[in-house]
Design an enzyme around this catalytic site. Structure first.
Site, mmCIF file in Angstrom:
data_model
loop_
_atom_site.group_PDB
_atom_site.id
_atom_site.type_symbol
_atom_site.label_atom_id
_atom_site.label_comp_id
_atom_site.label_asym_id
_atom_site.label_seq_id
_atom_site.Cartn_x
_atom_site.Cartn_y
_atom_site.Cartn_z
ATOM 1 N N HIS A 146 13.995 13.664 12.091
ATOM 2 C CA HIS A 146 12.823 13.732 12.969
ATOM 3 C C HIS A 146 11.946 12.480 12.803
ATOM 4 O O HIS A 146 10.972 12.321 13.521
ATOM 5 C CB HIS A 146 12.016 15.022 12.764
ATOM 6 C CG HIS A 146 11.365 15.161 11.432
ATOM 7 N ND1 HIS A 146 11.110 16.389 10.862
ATOM 8 C CD2 HIS A 146 10.900 14.251 10.553
ATOM 9 C CE1 HIS A 146 10.516 16.216 9.699
ATOM 10 N NE2 HIS A 146 10.386 14.935 9.485
ATOM 11 N N HIS A 147 12.313 11.629 11.848
ATOM 12 C CA HIS A 147 11.648 10.326 11.758
ATOM 13 C C HIS A 147 12.310 9.301 12.677
ATOM 14 O O HIS A 147 11.899 8.153 12.715
ATOM 15 C CB HIS A 147 11.698 9.801 10.320
ATOM 16 C CG HIS A 147 10.981 10.684 9.346
ATOM 17 N ND1 HIS A 147 9.658 10.515 9.028
ATOM 18 C CD2 HIS A 147 11.386 11.761 8.636
ATOM 19 C CE1 HIS A 147 9.281 11.433 8.159
ATOM 20 N NE2 HIS A 147 10.320 12.206 7.904
ATOM 21 N N LYS B 224 2.024 29.830 2.596
ATOM 22 C CA LYS B 224 1.199 29.294 1.502
ATOM 23 C C LYS B 224 -0.283 29.306 1.879
ATOM 24 O O LYS B 224 -1.125 29.764 1.108
ATOM 25 C CB LYS B 224 1.633 27.863 1.137
ATOM 26 C CG LYS B 224 3.064 27.786 0.677
ATOM 27 C CD LYS B 224 3.249 26.868 -0.517
ATOM 28 C CE LYS B 224 2.429 27.202 -1.709
ATOM 29 N NZ LYS B 224 3.115 27.799 -2.813
ATOM 30 N N HIS C 73 0.834 -1.203 0.000
ATOM 31 C CA HIS C 73 0.000 0.000 0.000
ATOM 32 C C HIS C 73 0.870 1.255 0.000
ATOM 33 O O HIS C 73 0.668 2.164 -0.801
ATOM 34 C CB HIS C 73 -0.935 -0.015 1.211
ATOM 35 C CG HIS C 73 -1.654 1.274 1.449
ATOM 36 N ND1 HIS C 73 -2.721 1.682 0.675
ATOM 37 C CD2 HIS C 73 -1.461 2.261 2.359
ATOM 38 C CE1 HIS C 73 -3.150 2.863 1.110
ATOM 39 N NE2 HIS C 73 -2.405 3.237 2.127
ATOM 40 N N GLU D 3 11.115 13.290 -0.103
ATOM 41 C CA GLU D 3 10.095 12.576 -0.868
ATOM 42 C C GLU D 3 8.680 13.003 -0.466
ATOM 43 O O GLU D 3 7.814 13.138 -1.318
ATOM 44 C CB GLU D 3 10.270 11.062 -0.691
ATOM 45 C CG GLU D 3 9.175 10.206 -1.300
ATOM 46 C CD GLU D 3 9.125 10.263 -2.819
ATOM 47 O OE1 GLU D 3 10.162 10.586 -3.446
ATOM 48 O OE2 GLU D 3 8.046 9.989 -3.375
ATOM 49 N N TRP E 274 7.136 0.393 3.925
ATOM 50 C CA TRP E 274 7.723 1.095 2.767
ATOM 51 C C TRP E 274 9.113 1.616 3.071
ATOM 52 O O TRP E 274 9.883 1.922 2.177
ATOM 53 C CB TRP E 274 6.800 2.221 2.283
ATOM 54 C CG TRP E 274 6.986 3.546 2.976
ATOM 55 C CD1 TRP E 274 6.596 3.844 4.244
ATOM 56 C CD2 TRP E 274 7.580 4.740 2.427
ATOM 57 N NE1 TRP E 274 6.910 5.143 4.539
ATOM 58 C CE2 TRP E 274 7.506 5.734 3.435
ATOM 59 C CE3 TRP E 274 8.146 5.080 1.195
ATOM 60 C CZ2 TRP E 274 7.998 7.025 3.243
ATOM 61 C CZ3 TRP E 274 8.640 6.380 1.022
ATOM 62 C CH2 TRP E 274 8.558 7.325 2.038
ATOM 63 N N THR F 106 5.140 27.083 5.122
ATOM 64 C CA THR F 106 3.860 26.420 4.898
ATOM 65 C C THR F 106 2.715 27.345 5.278
ATOM 66 O O THR F 106 1.710 27.439 4.574
ATOM 67 C CB THR F 106 3.783 25.116 5.723
ATOM 68 O OG1 THR F 106 5.002 24.397 5.534
ATOM 69 C CG2 THR F 106 2.639 24.254 5.274
ATOM 70 N N TYR G 296 7.778 15.852 0.455
ATOM 71 C CA TYR G 296 7.519 17.143 -0.198
ATOM 72 C C TYR G 296 7.350 16.969 -1.696
ATOM 73 O O TYR G 296 6.644 17.748 -2.338
ATOM 74 C CB TYR G 296 8.611 18.153 0.141
ATOM 75 C CG TYR G 296 8.610 18.499 1.602
ATOM 76 C CD1 TYR G 296 7.398 18.834 2.228
ATOM 77 C CD2 TYR G 296 9.742 18.439 2.376
ATOM 78 C CE1 TYR G 296 7.345 19.101 3.569
ATOM 79 C CE2 TYR G 296 9.698 18.705 3.730
ATOM 80 C CZ TYR G 296 8.491 19.036 4.314
ATOM 81 O OH TYR G 296 8.452 19.293 5.655
ATOM 82 N N ARG H 192 1.389 1.575 15.353
ATOM 83 C CA ARG H 192 1.013 1.433 13.948
ATOM 84 C C ARG H 192 1.515 0.094 13.422
ATOM 85 O O ARG H 192 2.295 -0.592 14.082
ATOM 86 C CB ARG H 192 1.583 2.580 13.121
ATOM 87 C CG ARG H 192 3.093 2.599 13.079
ATOM 88 C CD ARG H 192 3.635 3.867 12.458
ATOM 89 N NE ARG H 192 3.553 3.832 11.005
ATOM 90 C CZ ARG H 192 4.346 4.546 10.190
ATOM 91 N NH1 ARG H 192 5.256 5.360 10.700
ATOM 92 N NH2 ARG H 192 4.222 4.472 8.887
ATOM 93 N N SER I 45 -2.993 26.322 -6.135
ATOM 94 C CA SER I 45 -2.848 27.744 -6.433
ATOM 95 C C SER I 45 -3.618 28.121 -7.692
ATOM 96 O O SER I 45 -4.320 29.137 -7.722
ATOM 97 C CB SER I 45 -1.371 28.100 -6.619
ATOM 98 O OG SER I 45 -0.673 27.949 -5.413
ATOM 99 N N ASP J 45 6.908 20.783 -26.648
ATOM 100 C CA ASP J 45 6.935 19.451 -26.024
ATOM 101 C C ASP J 45 7.984 19.482 -24.923
ATOM 102 O O ASP J 45 8.516 20.544 -24.589
ATOM 103 C CB ASP J 45 7.274 18.356 -27.065
ATOM 104 C CG ASP J 45 6.718 16.991 -26.641
ATOM 105 O OD1 ASP J 45 7.008 16.574 -25.509
ATOM 106 O OD2 ASP J 45 5.992 16.374 -27.430
ATOM 107 N N SER K 92 13.312 5.993 -13.355
ATOM 108 C CA SER K 92 12.253 6.679 -14.096
ATOM 109 C C SER K 92 12.124 8.120 -13.624
ATOM 110 O O SER K 92 12.068 9.060 -14.419
ATOM 111 C CB SER K 92 10.931 5.931 -13.891
ATOM 112 O OG SER K 92 9.843 6.763 -14.160
ATOM 113 N N SER K 93 12.104 8.302 -12.298
ATOM 114 C CA SER K 93 11.916 9.655 -11.763
ATOM 115 C C SER K 93 13.118 10.534 -12.031
ATOM 116 O O SER K 93 12.976 11.735 -12.268
ATOM 117 C CB SER K 93 11.662 9.589 -10.259
ATOM 118 O OG SER K 93 10.470 8.910 -10.011
ATOM 119 N N HIS L 191 12.410 12.120 3.570
ATOM 120 C CA HIS L 191 11.735 13.361 3.916
ATOM 121 C C HIS L 191 11.522 14.271 2.721
ATOM 122 O O HIS L 191 10.395 14.722 2.495
ATOM 123 C CB HIS L 191 12.358 14.101 5.091
ATOM 124 C CG HIS L 191 11.355 15.083 5.608
ATOM 125 N ND1 HIS L 191 10.310 14.714 6.402
ATOM 126 C CD2 HIS L 191 11.149 16.376 5.300
ATOM 127 C CE1 HIS L 191 9.507 15.742 6.586
ATOM 128 N NE2 HIS L 191 9.985 16.768 5.935
#
Ligand code: CU
Lengths: 317, 533
Positions: free
Chosen positions: B309-310, B338, B82, B262, B147, B335, B264, B457, B275, B112, B176-177, B260
């Site tokens: 912080h993880h 925004k 998941h 990621e 994950w 943040t 964002y 969890r 926006s 293009d 790919s990315s 981290h």
């Protein structure tokens, strides 16, 4: 007007949710274990957990206020600036003062929050001496013991470092396959009760050294405000002083494989006399050969783990 | 130069049949492929979460197939699948590959992408990647690592081919990315229409530009980390094996140095879409455009220095924790800029509440809700209570499942007419929004309560006291998944619609260049660069 309906629905939904969060503050709590429909923390049994609850209560009001503020602005906008009420949009795209304010005010709020947060961190995170406990928390601890907890797949092994008592503590009952099964005592908590609970004396500085044999686990007791990873090859240290006699439960809190759900932690906090008696009993019953290799425990029970327990000698024992 | 290239394209016309898709070098066709891919895997990933919620609906192991020698492991495999699918095969393909491919060239006035063939490769390499990941759940025991693929659970803790396959899937998705990132950076830096300076660039393009920079800088670190996992597993190295002098925490540092940024990567494109939608339906230009763009730059930059912080409970030492606490709080400032700028954009506007606007406003509010619990979690002093509990799951689903996914739906309803020439049915779109809104909040809000009460969890079975809130969460998940299926019906109805669409069907509020080309956008657009004032 759709905007109006939308506003009312959002408002109803979130007022309900936020009211729920507020109610969490006031909820009566049980001791040492979660209870049905619990919304807040467990009742604290250590000074650290009391600190955590105090700081979190402060944070909860703060974030609830921020959320309601944003919700209020959005609802106002929906009513005041929908196309019907305000057919001609303004062309305003800059307001330096406003932009400075919404940068600076959050900074001030964050600083106001960071100060108690740093205090909390530096106060509670470092393993203290008995004197420091007295200075910081006003508790005169009766003594000091060192407990070593080793995470295994999937149970906890404990060593009372001061006197060499070993405990092998696993899930008492739950699924037949992994937990030891047997008769559950009256009122026992499924998936929380262990066969050999840790026993510690009340009002004693308990230093907990935590490590693991094969994969990472985490040793956690919510009512003490304790959670620390059990990492192979590393001895992490944490501490607690249990202020109230009782039974406290926790669960492994780092995904450690198949039976991660079935390695609870049970700590019985008893009076000094009861502790001394318990310790004497343990020392008398000690069979060193049994205690050296946890795997034999499984063999005695006729249980074949799906994978052999990986126990690294020298770390686990 | 542009004229002649475009002329050459015109000569061979629009390819047809399977060649149009398999050989595609057209940014719109590739974008469409990415979007279809994202929808398919969104359903797969959603189905996995439904099975998990069914298992967690009541205490005991009653739902997942097999007996107790495999059930719990299967649950962990679902947790892993998941997470990886939603991150790598749903949100990223939808935003970057899908909307990014479609809209970036249109918005900057380019004919293009800079490297059309690499663009094709970026998409098609995702197929073997997805096959490997799906295959890892059925070949061998399945990867039950989460994950995060933490060592040593992912090395000595899980033998068999599954974890290797999952790692290779991540490698391909990463390649790919990275290719897509290079493509976007080159396109955005070199192919903007004359007059479109960086400071006139639409915010969605800004968001993609920052996102791909994050990917380009963080993915190689992930690639290194999972390569070390691979060699630890197969070739006798011991990077993460403590008994041979390695360090399990090294993996966590490497993973979160990628992980981290990621998160964002997942949320920034959503900011970009929101926006545009907010500005369009407020009929006002975006408020504080430069602040909005540089807030995203700041979020991206600070995102690289907060990773640990993880890892607050890993035993890092109090000063390290204090640093990561401070750095993490800093992110709340851009943040906040925004959020307030979106509100100021709406302020004084002439708002209508078509479906994209509902998703956008829902996103803003729910993102705030997920954001403030993030501020709570930033406090490392509280971490012994919160780390690895259901509260964390609630928090990151508010920012991911609502922050990112609501942005995807906002973008879909906003642009679907432009992409297909078919307008979505307004009433059904609004129903989709409201069903989802109820479903996701029922699912994730109660997780804060069970987390506070101490529920860890990633557990397959839980103590009976947690049953109440888990039941509510499960019902919420069923409603959310029903909403996802309802979305498929909305898509079907969209394609059935034969309403003729103007180039700019949203009217005065929609000002970016994609609204200057017909709807549906023809196969080739901006063959001559448009003029930007
Ligand atoms: Cu464990």
């Amino acid at each position: 007007m759709f905007g109006r309906n939308a506003g009312v629905a959002i408002a109803a939904l979130f007022t309900a949710l936020i009211a729920g969060a507020g109610a969490a503050l006031a909820q009566e709590a049980g001791l040492g274990a979660p209870f049905d429909w619990q919304m807040g923390f467990q009742e604290p049994a250590s000074p650290v957990m009391r600190d955590i609850i105090d700081f979190h209560n402060f944070m909860l009001w703060l974030i609830t206020a921020i959320t309601i503020f944003v919700l209020g602005l959005m609802l106002y906008i929906m009513f005041r600036f929908n196309a019907k009420s305000n057919p001609v949009p303004s062309k305003n795209t800059h307001n330096t003062m406003l932009e400075v304010i919404w940068t600076v005010v959050p900074i001030i709020i964050l600083v106001a929050m960071a100060i108690p947060s740093f205090k909390l961190l530096y106060k509670d995170d470092v393993v203290p001496t008995a004197t420091r406990v007295a200075d910081l928390y006003g508790i005169d601890v009766a003594g000091e013991i060192t407990l070593k907890a080793t995470g295994l797949q999937w149970a906890w092994e404990y060593e009372y470092v001061d006197n060499g008592v070993f405990l092998f503590s696993s899930c008492l009952y739950g699924p037949d396959y992994w937990c030891f099964g047997g008769e559950a005592p009256e009122g026992a908590h499924r998936l929380l009760e262990t066969d050999n609970p840790v026993v510690v004396p009340v009002n004693t500085l308990v230093k907990v050294q935590v490590t693991a044999a094969a994969v990472i686990h985490a040793w956690a007791v919510p009512a003490f405000g304790v959670k620390i990873d059990a990492v192979p090859g590393r001895l992490n240290e944490t501490w607690f002083v249990a202020e109230r006699i009782g039974t406290y439960y926790g669960q492994c809190s780092e995904l450690c494989g198949q039976y991660h759900s079935y390695m609870p932690i049970q700590v019985n906090v008893v009076s000094q006399e009861d502790y001394d008696a318990w310790l004497a009993g343990q020392l008398a019953a000690m069979q060193p050969d049994r205690l050296k290799a946890p795997t034999t425990e499984f063999a005695q029970q006729g249980i074949t783990p799906r994978r052999p327990l990986a126990v690294t000698p020298g770390i686990a024992n | 130069m542009t004229e002649t290239t475009a002329g050459a394209h015109e000569a061979h016309g629009t390819p047809t049949g399977w060649r149009r898709w398999l050989y595609s070098t057209n940014h719109k066709d590739i974008g469409t492929l990415y979007l279809i891919f994202a929808v398919v895997f969104g359903i797969v990933g959603g189905l996995m979460s439904v099975i998990m919620r069914m298992e967690l609906q009541a205490p005991g192991m009653d739902v997942i197939w097999g007996d107790s020698s495999t059930q719990e492991h299967t649950f962990n495999v679902l947790v892993t699948g998941h997470g990886l699918i939603m991150v790598f095969f749903m949100i990223m393909p939808a935003f970057i590959g899908g909307f990014g491919n479609w809209m970036v060239p249109l918005m900057i006035g380019a004919p293009d992408m800079a490297f059309p063939r690499m663009n094709n490769f970026s998409f098609w390499i995702l197929i073997p990647s997805a096959l490997l990941l799906v295959g890892s759940t059925v070949i061998g025991d399945g990867a039950g690592t989460g994950w995060t693929v933490y060592a040593p659970l992912s090395t000595i803790g899980m033998t068999g081919p599954s974890v290797d396959m999952a790692i290779l899937a991540l490698h391909l998705a990463g390649a790919s990315s990275i290719m897509a990132s290079i493509n976007f950076i080159t396109t955005i830096f070199n192919m903007r229409a004359p007059g479109m300076t960086l400071h006139k660039m639409p915010l969605f393009v800004w968001s993609i530009l920052i996102t791909v920079f994050l990917l380009l800088l963080s993915l190689p670190v992930l690639a290194g980390a999972i390569t070390m996992l691979l060699t630890d597993r197969n070739f006798g190295t011991a990077f993460f094996d403590a008994s041979q002098g390695g360090d399990p925490l090294l993996y966590q540092h490497l993973f979160w140095f990628f992980g981290h940024p990621e998160v964002y990567v997942l949320i920034l494109p959503s900011f970009g879409v929101i926006s545009h939608v907010v500005s369009t339906f407020s009929r006002k230009p975006i408020f504080g455009y430069l602040g909005m763009a540089y807030a995203m730059v700041a979020i991206g930059a600070v995102g690289f220095i907060v990773w640990a912080h993880h890892m607050y409970t890993a035993g890092m030492g109090v000063d390290t924790e204090a640093y990561f606490l401070a750095a993490t709080l800093v992110i709340a400032v851009p943040t906040g800029v925004k959020i307030f700028s979106w509100i100021a954009t709406m302020w004084g506007g002439s708002l209508t509440f078509e479906t994209p606007m509902l998703w956008a406003m829902g996103m803003i509010f729910l993102f705030v809700l997920g954001g403030v619990t993030g501020v709570v979690l930033a406090n490392s002093g509280l971490t012994t209570a919160f780390h690895d509990t259901a509260y964390v799951v609630g928090h990151f689903h508010y920012v991911m499942s609502m922050g990112a996914m609501f942005g995807i739906f906002a973008g879909f309803y906003y642009w679907v007419g432009k992409m297909t020439g078919h307008q979505y049915p307004e009433k059904l779109g609004q129903w989709h929004f409201w069903i989802t809104m109820v479903g996701v909040n029922l699912t994730f809000f109660p997780m804060h309560f069970s987390g506070l009460a101490g529920m860890p969890r990633r557990i397959a079975d839980y103590p009976d006291a947690y049953a109440g809130w888990n039941l509510i969460s499960s019902y919420g998940a069923y409603i959310s998944f029903a909403a996802a299926l309802f979305f498929l019906y909305v898509v079907y109805r969209t394609f059935k619609s034969d309403e003729k669409l103007e180039a700019n069907y949203w009217g005065e509020g929609a000002t970016t260049l994609e609204w200057s080309v017909p709807s549906p956008a023809p196969h080739h657009t901006h063959e001559a660069p448009p003029t930007v004032r």
